[in-house]
Design a protein around this motif. Structure first.
Motif, PDB file in Angstrom:
ATOM      1  N   GLU A 146      -3.753   6.124  12.460  1.00 20.80           N
ATOM      2  CA  GLU A 146      -4.325   5.290  12.961  1.00 20.80           C
ATOM      3  C   GLU A 146      -5.886   5.375  13.259  1.00 20.80           C
ATOM      4  N   VAL A 147      -6.555   4.500  13.018  1.00 16.68           N
ATOM      5  CA  VAL A 147      -8.344   4.760  13.101  1.00 16.68           C
ATOM      6  C   VAL A 147      -8.338   4.757  14.553  1.00 16.68           C
ATOM      7  N   GLU A 148      -8.928   5.838  15.134  1.00 21.17           N
ATOM      8  CA  GLU A 148      -9.183   6.153  16.525  1.00 21.17           C
ATOM      9  C   GLU A 148     -10.756   6.022  16.852  1.00 21.17           C
ATOM     10  N   GLY A 149     -11.505   5.926  15.917  1.00 21.80           N
ATOM     11  CA  GLY A 149     -12.982   5.693  16.297  1.00 21.80           C
ATOM     12  C   GLY A 149     -13.518   5.893  15.075  1.00 21.80           C
ATOM     13  N   VAL A 150     -15.040   6.134  15.395  1.00 25.29           N
ATOM     14  CA  VAL A 150     -16.123   6.456  14.280  1.00 25.29           C
ATOM     15  C   VAL A 150     -16.816   7.921  14.841  1.00 25.29           C
ATOM     16  N   ARG A 151     -17.346   8.406  13.849  1.00 24.72           N
ATOM     17  CA  ARG A 151     -18.416   9.354  13.979  1.00 24.72           C
ATOM     18  C   ARG A 151     -19.552   9.110  13.472  1.00 24.72           C
ATOM     19  N   THR A 152     -20.656   9.167  14.325  1.00 24.42           N
ATOM     20  CA  THR A 152     -22.078   8.790  13.775  1.00 24.42           C
ATOM     21  C   THR A 152     -22.792  10.092  13.630  1.00 24.42           C
ATOM     22  N   SER A 153     -23.934   9.933  13.177  1.00 24.22           N
ATOM     23  CA  SER A 153     -24.807  11.265  12.769  1.00 24.22           C
ATOM     24  C   SER A 153     -25.222  11.732  14.419  1.00 24.22           C
ATOM     25  N   LYS A 154     -24.999  11.072  15.526  1.00 27.42           N
ATOM     26  CA  LYS A 154     -25.394  11.649  16.793  1.00 27.42           C
ATOM     27  C   LYS A 154     -24.255  11.598  17.763  1.00 27.42           C
ATOM     28  N   ASN A 155     -23.342  10.857  17.365  1.00 23.76           N
ATOM     29  CA  ASN A 155     -22.234  10.673  18.536  1.00 23.76           C
ATOM     30  C   ASN A 155     -20.871  10.404  17.871  1.00 23.76           C
ATOM     31  N   THR A 156     -19.845  10.547  18.726  1.00 21.01           N
ATOM     32  CA  THR A 156     -18.479  10.462  18.454  1.00 21.01           C
ATOM     33  C   THR A 156     -17.826   9.203  19.380  1.00 21.01           C
ATOM     34  N   LEU A 157     -17.696   8.333  18.860  1.00 22.65           N
ATOM     35  CA  LEU A 157     -17.272   7.029  19.459  1.00 22.65           C
ATOM     36  C   LEU A 157     -15.632   6.656  19.291  1.00 22.65           C
ATOM     37  N   TYR A 158     -14.953   6.865  20.259  1.00 24.56           N
ATOM     38  CA  TYR A 158     -13.512   6.602  20.258  1.00 24.56           C
ATOM     39  C   TYR A 158     -13.019   5.137  20.553  1.00 24.56           C
ATOM     40  N   SER A 159     -12.223   4.696  19.986  1.00 26.64           N
ATOM     41  CA  SER A 159     -11.765   3.124  20.073  1.00 26.64           C
ATOM     42  C   SER A 159     -10.580   3.086  20.407  1.00 26.64           C
ATOM     43  N   LYS A 160     -10.125   2.233  21.480  1.00 26.81           N
ATOM     44  CA  LYS A 160      -8.726   2.145  21.896  1.00 26.81           C
ATOM     45  C   LYS A 160      -8.175   0.865  21.605  1.00 26.81           C
ATOM     46  N   LYS A 161      -8.815   0.032  20.965  1.00 27.60           N
ATOM     47  CA  LYS A 161      -8.330  -1.246  20.691  1.00 27.60           C
ATOM     48  C   LYS A 161      -8.685  -1.546  19.218  1.00 27.60           C
ATOM     49  N   ALA A 162     -10.105  -1.425  18.711  1.00 28.91           N
ATOM     50  CA  ALA A 162     -10.222  -1.970  17.511  1.00 28.91           C
ATOM     51  C   ALA A 162     -11.838  -1.453  17.035  1.00 28.91           C
ATOM     52  N   VAL A 163     -11.762  -1.109  15.887  1.00 29.33           N
ATOM     53  CA  VAL A 163     -12.916  -0.952  15.021  1.00 29.33           C
ATOM     54  C   VAL A 163     -13.311  -1.956  14.337  1.00 29.33           C
TER      55      VAL A 163
END
Length: 520
Positions: free
Chosen positions: A261-278
């Motif tokens: 399951e997709v848990e979030g995204v990684r950006t060039s500066k940050n790691t952003l976890y998502s509990k419900k949706a991307v």
């Protein structure tokens, strides 16, 4: 339209975190070449893996980790209104991430018209556009009722629109269109050439021409409207529910090693976890983004959205011509659906054998600028200004407004701006709105072509003018939000929120689903 607008100013950035980081856990990372393929940690370049494998998250000294309920990729009108939908209609936290800033894409380069005159009542997008059109009008009235001026706050004008034709054949088509629009519940009127001249003195369509007239059609300034929405979204930052990450492109998806399951995204500066949706709402870049992010996975997904370049010419403080309504020629409809009637529109060959379509559109904004368009062509992601296309737009406008022949573009060198845009074009003419079948917590919302404004609006635009009312505790926010959503919430953002929240949809989303269009 879409993409780069010349002389645009970037709003101040806001990167408030909305929650504490969750514990790190192994994730599956895909390499992406679309937004870059490396990160930097302590001065050393860290290359993302080419193969699909499990590894702990990459961290860098300048990187931070945050957790949100919803992560939205894209800060155009679609992305920001989806964020607003969650902020008002639920207690979820939201992050908006973009490789640039709001209005740097399709939203900021458009003409800002909210017209129904060129739409088809039997089309799949009709209900979505019709409801949004009504809600924009309600919103303007609410702003006015609060003692504010919609023309100042939103660049709002309810001038009505004219879809014009110059031949007997086009006139017959326009008469049929007026009948359809009237049957669909709109106030529509057919104007003969003589009647049209009374409405627009400078317009020339010939003795056989005519127009479909919708007096309730409106226009606005997209940049002002987006600034208004963004300002209201930021009110939720202090409550720990909203954050923006601009100039921060997405580089990879984060997937659990246990269930993929997709848990979030990684950006060039940050790691952003998502509990419900991307949610991917990246306009014409959505297709390339999906391709890169899912490159190494076993999910077969092809979102065929592609950039459709357009030019607009803005002549500031234009007094040589007066327009009372928004205008569009019949050829615009042909070009919109990728067909060309050479008698009703203008097509020319440009370099590399590409076909350029030019249709006359003309509006006057609230500060007296004349906005002329528009062109359509497929040139990849190029946003370079092409002076020959500007000339084609001017020459096309001269055919409808003979007075312009007395002037030249060189007369307006200092008072001219050019908007270059990349519309998110879908071959079947419908946006893509819905979850990825194999990953139900990944939602795609793109492909609105030049109609993002007219299909994005829903209840969140009415809420800003009532924020003071809510803050005074006259009505609890959840009660107010639920009432508003049930009574007037429609549009792309409401549709996406219903999918994420598991609510029954008010608008049938089947026509916009990925299944059968982007995957089997």
């Amino acid at each position: 339209m879409a993409s780069v607008t010349l002389s645009i100013q970037s709003p101040p950035l806001n990167q408030d975190a909305v929650s504490l980081p969750r514990n790190h856990f192994p994730v599956v990372t895909f390499k992406t070449t679309f937004f870059g393929s490396s990160l930097t940690a302590n001065g050393k370049q860290l290359s993302l893996p080419k193969t699909f494998r499990t590894q702990p998250p990459i961290t860098a000294s300048s990187s931070t980790t945050h957790t949100f309920d919803v992560v939205i990729i894209g800060a155009g009108i679609i992305g920001l209104t989806i964020a607003r939908q969650f902020l008002i209609g639920s207690d979820l936290s939201v992050a908006v991430v973009d490789k640039d800033v709001p209005c740097s894409g399709a939203t900021g380069a458009g003409q800002g018209y909210l017209w129904m005159v060129h739409k088809e009542p039997e089309g799949d997008t009709w209900d979505l556009a019709m409801r949004s059109h009504k809600l924009w009008q309600m919103f303007a009235e609410k702003v006015r009722a609060q003692g504010l001026d919609p023309s100042q706050e939103l660049g709002w004008k309810q001038t009505g629109s004219l879809l014009v034709g110059r031949s007997a054949k086009e006139a017959a088509t326009l008469k049929k269109k007026v009948n359809k629009l009237s049957e669909a519940g709109l106030r529509a009127e057919y104007l003969t050439s003589d009647a049209l001249r009374l409405k627009e003195h400078e317009l020339e369509v010939g003795k056989d021409g005519g127009a479909a007239f919708l007096p309730s059609d409106c226009q606005l300034d997209a940049q002002r409207a987006v600034a208004f929405i963004q300002k209201e979204n930021r009110h939720f930052s202090s409550k720990g529910r909203y954050a923006e990450f601009f100039h921060d492109p997405v580089t990879s998806l984060l997937r659990s090693d246990s269930n993929s399951e997709v848990e979030g995204v990684r950006t060039s500066k940050n790691t952003l976890y998502s509990k419900k949706a991307v949610i991917m709402a990246a306009g014409c870049w959505s297709g390339s983004l999906v391709h890169d992010l899912f490159r190494e996975s076993d999910i077969l997904l092809n979102v065929p959205v592609k950039p459709r370049k357009g030019h607009l010419v803005v002549l500031e403080n234009f007094s040589s011509l007066k327009l009372n309504h928004g205008l569009m020629e019949m050829g615009y409809v042909d070009h919109l659906h990728d067909t060309v009637d050479r008698k009703s529109s203008h097509s020319v060959k440009v370099e590399e054998g590409q076909t350029l379509s030019v249709s006359m559109t003309a509006t006057m904004d609230t500060v007296g600028n004349l906005v002329l368009g528009s062109s359509r062509q497929f040139t990849g992601y190029s946003t370079q200004v092409d002076e020959s296309i500007i000339n084609h737009i001017w020459k096309r406008a001269e055919e409808f407004f003979p007075k312009l022949k007395e002037l030249t573009l060189e007369d307006f060198t200092l008072d001219r701006k050019v908007r270059i845009g990349l519309r998110p074009y879908m071959p079947d003419g419908k946006p893509v709105i819905g979850p990825v079948p194999a990953l139900m917590n990944v939602i795609i919302a793109t492909g609105h072509e030049g109609g993002g404004l007219s299909m994005a609006f829903k209840f969140d635009h009415i809420v800003p003018v009532l924020n003071q009312w809510i803050s005074d505790s006259l009505c609890p926010l959840p009660v107010f939000g639920n009432w508003l959503r049930k009574n007037i919430a429609l549009g792309t953002a409401e549709m996406v929120a219903d999918i994420v929240m598991g609510n029954p949809g008010i608008v049938d989303s089947a026509a916009f689903a990925l299944q059968g269009r982007c995957c089997q």
